[in-house]
Design a protein around this motif. Structure first.
Motif, PDB file in Angstrom:
ATOM      1  N   VAL A 269     -23.877 -20.609 -34.149  1.00 39.33           N
ATOM      2  CA  VAL A 269     -22.798 -20.585 -35.134  1.00 39.33           C
ATOM      3  C   VAL A 269     -22.572 -21.976 -35.727  1.00 39.33           C
ATOM      4  O   VAL A 269     -22.314 -22.115 -36.930  1.00 39.33           O
ATOM      5  CB  VAL A 269     -21.500 -20.042 -34.505  1.00 39.33           C
ATOM      6  CG1 VAL A 269     -20.366 -20.044 -35.530  1.00 39.33           C
ATOM      7  CG2 VAL A 269     -21.714 -18.641 -33.948  1.00 39.33           C
ATOM      8  N   TYR A 270     -22.665 -22.990 -34.900  1.00 43.68           N
ATOM      9  CA  TYR A 270     -22.497 -24.366 -35.375  1.00 43.68           C
ATOM     10  C   TYR A 270     -23.453 -24.660 -36.528  1.00 43.68           C
ATOM     11  O   TYR A 270     -23.040 -25.133 -37.590  1.00 43.68           O
ATOM     12  CB  TYR A 270     -22.748 -25.318 -34.210  1.00 43.68           C
ATOM     13  CG  TYR A 270     -22.662 -26.789 -34.547  1.00 43.68           C
ATOM     14  CD1 TYR A 270     -21.483 -27.496 -34.367  1.00 43.68           C
ATOM     15  CD2 TYR A 270     -23.778 -27.487 -35.008  1.00 43.68           C
ATOM     16  CE1 TYR A 270     -21.409 -28.850 -34.650  1.00 43.68           C
ATOM     17  CE2 TYR A 270     -23.716 -28.833 -35.296  1.00 43.68           C
ATOM     18  CZ  TYR A 270     -22.528 -29.515 -35.120  1.00 43.68           C
ATOM     19  OH  TYR A 270     -22.463 -30.851 -35.411  1.00 43.68           O
ATOM     20  N   GLY A 306     -25.129 -27.376 -26.974  1.00 42.19           N
ATOM     21  CA  GLY A 306     -24.968 -28.812 -26.828  1.00 42.19           C
ATOM     22  C   GLY A 306     -23.512 -29.226 -26.747  1.00 42.19           C
ATOM     23  O   GLY A 306     -22.595 -28.429 -27.001  1.00 42.19           O
ATOM     24  N   VAL A 307     -23.290 -30.494 -26.420  1.00 46.56           N
ATOM     25  CA  VAL A 307     -21.927 -31.019 -26.328  1.00 46.56           C
ATOM     26  C   VAL A 307     -21.207 -30.878 -27.662  1.00 46.56           C
ATOM     27  O   VAL A 307     -20.047 -30.441 -27.726  1.00 46.56           O
ATOM     28  CB  VAL A 307     -21.960 -32.502 -25.891  1.00 46.56           C
ATOM     29  CG1 VAL A 307     -20.566 -33.109 -25.965  1.00 46.56           C
ATOM     30  CG2 VAL A 307     -22.529 -32.630 -24.485  1.00 46.56           C
ATOM     31  N   GLY A 308     -21.879 -31.238 -28.756  1.00 45.70           N
ATOM     32  CA  GLY A 308     -21.254 -31.132 -30.071  1.00 45.70           C
ATOM     33  C   GLY A 308     -20.902 -29.710 -30.449  1.00 45.70           C
ATOM     34  O   GLY A 308     -19.813 -29.434 -30.962  1.00 45.70           O
ATOM     35  N   ARG A 335     -14.107 -35.768 -32.158  1.00 48.52           N
ATOM     36  CA  ARG A 335     -15.167 -35.923 -31.179  1.00 48.52           C
ATOM     37  C   ARG A 335     -16.446 -35.321 -31.778  1.00 48.52           C
ATOM     38  O   ARG A 335     -16.384 -34.502 -32.699  1.00 48.52           O
ATOM     39  CB  ARG A 335     -14.802 -35.212 -29.887  1.00 48.52           C
ATOM     40  CG  ARG A 335     -13.629 -35.829 -29.144  1.00 48.52           C
ATOM     41  CD  ARG A 335     -13.363 -35.089 -27.845  1.00 48.52           C
ATOM     42  NE  ARG A 335     -13.048 -33.686 -28.079  1.00 48.52           N
ATOM     43  CZ  ARG A 335     -12.973 -32.768 -27.135  1.00 48.52           C
ATOM     44  NH1 ARG A 335     -13.221 -33.096 -25.875  1.00 48.52           N
ATOM     45  NH2 ARG A 335     -12.667 -31.517 -27.431  1.00 48.52           N
ATOM     46  N   PRO A 336     -17.615 -35.732 -31.270  1.00 47.94           N
ATOM     47  CA  PRO A 336     -18.858 -35.177 -31.807  1.00 47.94           C
ATOM     48  C   PRO A 336     -18.824 -33.646 -31.834  1.00 47.94           C
ATOM     49  O   PRO A 336     -18.502 -33.002 -30.841  1.00 47.94           O
ATOM     50  CB  PRO A 336     -19.921 -35.704 -30.836  1.00 47.94           C
ATOM     51  CG  PRO A 336     -19.364 -37.007 -30.376  1.00 47.94           C
ATOM     52  CD  PRO A 336     -17.876 -36.764 -30.245  1.00 47.94           C
ATOM     53  N   GLY A 337     -19.161 -33.081 -32.981  1.00 52.73           N
ATOM     54  CA  GLY A 337     -19.155 -31.637 -33.174  1.00 52.73           C
ATOM     55  C   GLY A 337     -17.893 -31.125 -33.829  1.00 52.73           C
ATOM     56  O   GLY A 337     -17.916 -30.112 -34.536  1.00 52.73           O
TER      57      GLY A 337
END
Length: 410
Positions: A269-270, A306-308, A335-337
């Motif tokens: 989805v990201y 992933g973290v992001g 934050r990242p993402g």
């Protein structure tokens, strides 16, 4: 021009928008020519002769860069220059995405390269002064990349693979924070006066990135142009090609836009949400205020692993409301993402977004979008919202097409 394969309501009009045609090139041959006559740079063999430690940075599996052709060509040049195998590292620019698997590395580079050379993933914990420590210690840095429309950089490519793909958490948070995302110069297709792009170029120069090989792909994902040499010179040359290919004039704004997300961006989805924000937040968006955006994306990895990607999912799913989410991110940074949640929230406050055919309808709903089982059902839901008469724009390749409406400003 492809036509949609699902029925439309009888009183709806349909216009298709696709990037311009460009015939694919023989990439192996054209890379050889590009390496023989690099843009504003010495040939790679000349740069490599004095180098004792070389890092080749290549794109991860979320990018369609044909590294399986580019990287072996680079390695042949380095071997001819006398660089020993054990002085070479191939660094996968995963940024804040999940690590790549061995199978993905092989798909990217080929089994011979993976067996012969040291191939590793970037990780933010490996950073020194904002970048992967291997790059700080390298005598020569080389990078691959694709020049295509990008939400923040205007067009990707150049130094972005190194600066962002191998950056630490602080660099990602800084470049993907509201101070950049809200800037009027940070727009899809905009390069001049774009502070994100300026940061990438300045940072790449400071890190010592000397040589890149970048490509432009057509709507079918096939290479149509390749350049090698100085990062900015290569980038500028290929942006000219990319603009002529991807930027397409459309006569008006539309009530509904339908788009199909191609692999590899349909993996989660990201990544798939890029299609939504590209259409809703371009410099001259083709969607009317209050219009409906429908994308087809399979998203087998859900929100992303992933973290992001997980930060993106939590930001949207846990937010009290979208206005508050934007306020919080503007006040506290991303934050990242979370920058992807920020951009998607901006679209969702203006438009209904429907995602068809996904493997994760619950995740889609948690991300404040409407999940439907098919494109036909998506059209039915859009008709309920828009009414019996509507103008629809069909964009079969939304990440390789920039529909531009004249005299419309985002």
């Amino acid at each position: 021009m492809p036509r949609p394969d699902w029925p439309l309501p009888p009183d709806w009009t349909c216009t298709a928008s696709e990037s311009h045609f460009a015939a694919p090139i023989d990439l192996t041959r054209e890379i050889g020519a590009a390496l023989a006559a690099p843009e504003q740079s010495k040939p790679l063999r000349a740069l490599a002769r004095a180098a004792s430690r070389v890092v080749v940075v290549f794109t991860d599996t979320t990018r369609a860069c044909p590294d399986q052709v580019i990287v072996p060509a680079l390695l042949r040049e380095l071997e001819a220059a006398g660089v020993p195998d054990d002085h070479l590292t191939l660094l996968c620019a995963v940024g804040m995405h999940r690590p790549s698997t061995r199978a993905e590395k092989i798909a990217k580079l080929g089994p011979v390269v993976v067996e012969r050379y040291r191939v590793i993933d970037h990780a933010p914990a490996q950073c020194l002064d904002g970048v992967n420590a291997l790059l700080s210690d390298a005598d020569l840095i080389i990078a691959t990349g694709v020049v295509e429309p990008h939400q923040y950089a205007g067009y990707s490519g150049g130094g972005k693979t190194v600066v962002i793909g191998c950056g630490d958490t602080a660099v990602i948070e800084y470049t993907h924070g509201p101070q950049f995302l809200d800037h009027p110069g940070v727009r899809l297709g905009r390069v001049a006066g774009n502070p994100f792009q300026n940061f990438v170029r300045d940072r790449a120069r400071a890190l010592g990135l000397k040589f890149v090989v970048n490509v432009v792909l057509n709507g079918d994902g096939l290479p149509v142009a390749v350049k090698a040499g100085d990062p900015i010179a290569v980038h500028e040359a290929l942006i000219g090609v990319a603009r002529g290919l991807y930027e397409v004039r459309v006569p008006q704004q539309y009530d509904v836009i339908v788009a199909k997300v191609d692999p590899p961006k349909d993996v989660n989805v990201y990544q798939a949400s890029r299609a939504v924000t590209y259409l809703g937040l371009s410099a001259a968006p083709p969607i009317k205020p209050g219009g409906v955006i429908i994308i087809e994306a399979h998203c087998p990895e859900g929100a992303g692993q992933g973290v992001g990607e997980q930060n993106f999912y939590r930001a949207l799913s846990q937010a009290h409301d979208l206005d508050q989410l934007l306020s919080d991110l503007r006040a506290n940074g991303c934050r990242p993402g979370e920058q992807r949640a920020f951009m998607l929230a901006r679209v969702l406050l203006r438009h209904t977004v429907i995602v068809a055919s996904s493997a994760c309808p619950d995740v889609i709903a948690q991300c404040r979008m409407m999940a439907v089982s098919s494109m036909g059902e998506g059209i039915d839901r859009a008709r309920e919202l828009i009414g019996p008469r509507a103008d629809l724009l069909y964009v079969p390749h939304p990440l390789q097409t920039v529909p531009i409406v004249s005299n419309v400003v985002c």
